[in-house]
Scaffold this active site. Structure first.
Site, PDB file in Angstrom:
ATOM      1  N   GLU A  52       0.831  -1.211   0.000  1.00  0.00           N
ATOM      2  CA  GLU A  52       0.000   0.000   0.000  1.00  0.00           C
ATOM      3  C   GLU A  52       0.864   1.259   0.000  1.00  0.00           C
ATOM      4  O   GLU A  52       0.540   2.237  -0.675  1.00  0.00           O
ATOM      5  CB  GLU A  52      -0.948   0.011   1.199  1.00  0.00           C
ATOM      6  N   TYR A 135      -6.574   6.929   3.647  1.00  0.00           N
ATOM      7  CA  TYR A 135      -6.763   5.847   2.686  1.00  0.00           C
ATOM      8  C   TYR A 135      -6.058   4.573   3.130  1.00  0.00           C
ATOM      9  O   TYR A 135      -6.655   3.488   3.188  1.00  0.00           O
ATOM     10  CB  TYR A 135      -6.257   6.230   1.285  1.00  0.00           C
ATOM     11  N   ASP A 153      -9.580   5.469  -2.745  1.00  0.00           N
ATOM     12  CA  ASP A 153      -8.409   5.877  -3.521  1.00  0.00           C
ATOM     13  C   ASP A 153      -8.876   6.480  -4.843  1.00  0.00           C
ATOM     14  O   ASP A 153     -10.066   6.698  -5.053  1.00  0.00           O
ATOM     15  CB  ASP A 153      -7.495   4.679  -3.760  1.00  0.00           C
ATOM     16  N   CYS A 222     -19.036  -4.150 -17.279  1.00  0.00           N
ATOM     17  CA  CYS A 222     -19.124  -3.754 -15.871  1.00  0.00           C
ATOM     18  C   CYS A 222     -20.329  -4.405 -15.189  1.00  0.00           C
ATOM     19  O   CYS A 222     -21.441  -4.352 -15.707  1.00  0.00           O
ATOM     20  CB  CYS A 222     -19.213  -2.237 -15.748  1.00  0.00           C
ATOM     21  N   CYS A 228     -25.805   2.434 -13.310  1.00  0.00           N
ATOM     22  CA  CYS A 228     -24.773   3.465 -13.174  1.00  0.00           C
ATOM     23  C   CYS A 228     -25.311   4.763 -13.752  1.00  0.00           C
ATOM     24  O   CYS A 228     -25.647   4.833 -14.937  1.00  0.00           O
ATOM     25  CB  CYS A 228     -23.502   3.035 -13.917  1.00  0.00           C
TER      26      CYS A 228
END
Length: 370
Positions: A52, A135, A153, A222, A228
DNA sequence: GAGCCGTGGAA
DNA sequence: TTTCCAAGGCT
């Protein structure tokens, strides 16, 4: 009845279904990455943390070899905590954002000395460590400890702002994005844990990295495309909204590549600030509106240097907030010439092992005709 | 909050 | 060539 009609009549069901659809997609399409555990297995907090930190503003491709190098040399946080900062900086050289390497080392030392070599397993505990911000704390808590939290993020900002067609611009929209991102977590089970929060987070990141990309997203593939808001409007690529940024002013300076036979004159930069703690060749200040030749006045004083040779051309480099042009002066001094205070000689043959940032590698290569 | 802090790849 | 930007944090 079409799915679109269903979405209109029963929007609540459609949205409630998202976490499950997201996890089902992840189980089929998740990326295999060196720091990730196999499906169903608990990830190693050290690997999650190390990855990370390296992945902050850095691509998966660039991180790969560095992650392997670090893991091989320092297999756990105890080993890293006992390493010297210089060794860590040398290993990090080339990856950029060098304060991350300093904080990485500082964090390992704190975990070793104050936490018995064991990472805190809560978001707040992680957040208190050097180099771990909002984050990264949420990401480690979710991925390594299965805490029910959703890290946000750049990938997740993009997915969420498109999913909800959020008009507010970054960074003002961050709190709203965080709130909406949390709706994509699965229902909590057994209190705080066992919610697959880490998988939900990594699913959104993988979705952002492979499907919901910044340009030309592959919406047809997707799992969330049928509800969406951005896709329905057709302007999904325009999200997230963000304020335009300004580019910095060109700065100029000089670098002095001094050899003593097969050795090179170098020094260390101050611990903080630009390229903090990294190695460099002596140089002038980098100033806006400065003429090339003016920087020669800041050349290091060396016995045996009667005149400098100015290499033709310039070395260019672009930092986050300003572009840089360096002219390179070279000189070769007699054997046993003393290095000025604060400087040292290093063999040219071992330059690869030095903590040079890329701009210095460029300048040295230019000066030595490499 | 806004500026500082690297690098390399893609379009 | 220029621009954007990639699993952000610190001050």
């Amino acid at each position: 009845m079409s799915s679109r009609a269903a979405a209109k009549t029963k929007p609540t069901d459609q949205q409630a279904d998202r976490p499950a659809r997201l996890l089902a997609w992840y189980d089929r399409h998740r990326r295999r990455l060196p720091w990730r555990a196999e499906a169903g297995e608990r990830a190693d907090p050290y690997r999650v943390w190390l990855s990370e930190i390296m992945l902050q503003q850095t691509t998966v491709r660039a991180v790969g070899p560095y992650f392997e190098k670090f893991l091989s040399r320092w297999p756990d946080v105890t080993a890293l905590g006992r390493a010297s900062l210089d060794d860590v900086l040398r290993m990090w050289a080339g990856l950029g954002y060098y304060s991350r390497a300093r904080n990485l080392h500082a964090c390992a030392v704190v975990v070793l000395n104050n936490h018995d070599g064991v990472f805190p397993d809560t978001e707040d505990g992680l957040r208190a460590l050097p180099g771990i911000g909002p984050y990264t704390a949420a990401a480690i808590a979710a991925i390594a400890f299965d805490r029910r939290t959703m890290p946000v993020d750049g990938n997740i900002e993009r997915v969420v702002t498109r999913l909800y067609a959020i008009e507010a611009a970054l960074p003002q929209a961050k709190p709203l994005i965080k709130e909406m991102a949390a709706t994509l977590l699965g229902p909590s089970r057994a209190g705080d844990k066992n919610s697959r929060a880490g998988d939900s987070a990594q699913a959104l990141m993988d979705l952002g990295a492979t499907i919901c990309t910044p340009k030309k997203p592959a919406c047809a593939l997707c799992p969330l495309n049928d509800d969406c808001a951005g896709h329905a409007r057709g302007d999904q690529e325009t999200f997230p909204r963000k304020a335009p940024k300004k580019s910095g002013t060109l700065r100029r300076g000089a670098a002095f590549v001094v050899t003593r036979g097969a050795e090179l004159l170098v020094r260390s930069r101050p611990d903080k600030g630009l390229l903090g703690g990294m190695t460099e060749v002596p140089g002038s200040q980098w100033l806006a509106g400065q003429a090339d030749a003016a920087a020669l006045a800041e050349a290091p004083e060396l016995k045996g240097v009667t005149r400098w040779h100015r290499k033709s051309g310039v070395v260019t480099h672009v930092f986050t907030h300003f572009p840089l042009e360096l002219v390179v002066y070279t000189a070769n001094v007699p054997p046993r010439t003393r290095a000025p205070d604060g400087m040292r000689w290093v063999p040219v043959a071992t330059l690869d092992g030095e903590a040079f940032p890329n701009v210095m590698r460029k300048a040295i290569a230019h000066g030595l005709d490499l």
